[in-house]
Design a protein around this motif. Sequence first.
Motif: not given
Length: 389
Positions: A234-252
Amino acid sequence: MKLDGLKVLDLSAFLPGPHMTMMMADHGADVIMVEPANGVGEPVREIGERTPDGWSVWFRNVARGKRSLKLNLKDPAGVELLLKLAEQADVFVEAFRPGVVTRLGVGYEAVSARNPKIVYCSISAFGQTGQHVQKPAHDLVVQAMTGLMDLGRGLSDGQPAAPGIAFADASSSLMALSAILMALYRREKTGEGDYIDMSMYDAAIAWTPNVLGPTFGKGVAPEPKKMRSFGGAAMNSIYPTSDGGFIVIGGSEVKFAENLLTALGRVDLLPYAKIPPGDEQEPLKAFFRETFASNTQAHWEEFLAPVDCCWAAVRNLKEAFDDPFTAERGMVFTDAEGNRHVGPPIRFAKEPPRPNPKLAEFGEHSVEIAREAGLSAAEAEALKGRGVI
């Protein structure tokens, strides 16, 4: 600069060899592009988008600071000229299909006979030995065969995708540079050169330690969507935002999970970040999916800015190269004509690189280089008139 006085003959094309020798040129090496006398020369002179001055962007970023020798190696006089140049050179780079340079008369045996101190590097898809030695391939084929492409299967559709970067090309380029510098260092002690068999396949395979757990540990193929590096954590994944963007959380690391979940008011979910990646982490992944989808990318960039965890918004190349930080690090610079260049990543405190943005016209230095090999002005002009150079 570190490589002042080093002479490199580069017969390679496209990306692995040319990018490597450009890095050498950035640090002072005299790199001679030996281009085929076919009317085009280095193929990437003609590939892809061009800047307003007419140069290919690809060529500009693998060929700066080099000299160009147009040479017909099907003519014995061309072969002899290259062997004369090799007598004065330190490094010889080629990327033909195995066996071609030997047939042309400029293989390692012929070149080292004229200069035993030469460091000769052959870059090929599958190396100089083994069952695939004559199989033609570029980066995409090598990534498919090494299993790297399979690691890029979509988390939802399960389909492999073409990689975003030519990793087999890039890794073989870096490995070749390392090997050449090792051989040059050893030459200082022994006075002898060496031969380097650099395979794109080998270089790509060598970079897999972090994903080999299932294969070496259990004898099975990795399932990317369950692995730490590809979305299983979960802490190393890609998450869509409401406007079509993406946030990466990249450290477990647990400390990062605690910081993020504290900021989000859900530290009760921390136990899920402490277990191995895979389906068991689904409650935490579901929370992140719902949370990041609830607002815009800009909102989350502002929210995450003070949080001590590994995160980034997904950017395109234009955004990355337009970021002032990229210029601060010297990884993009603009020449006097206003053209942008990818900067040199290897920097020393005492002898920094000095990239020369000048690009050589096809065969621009042929006569000059022939003279350096010992030919008279008349002999060099005669070869030019015959189309040998």
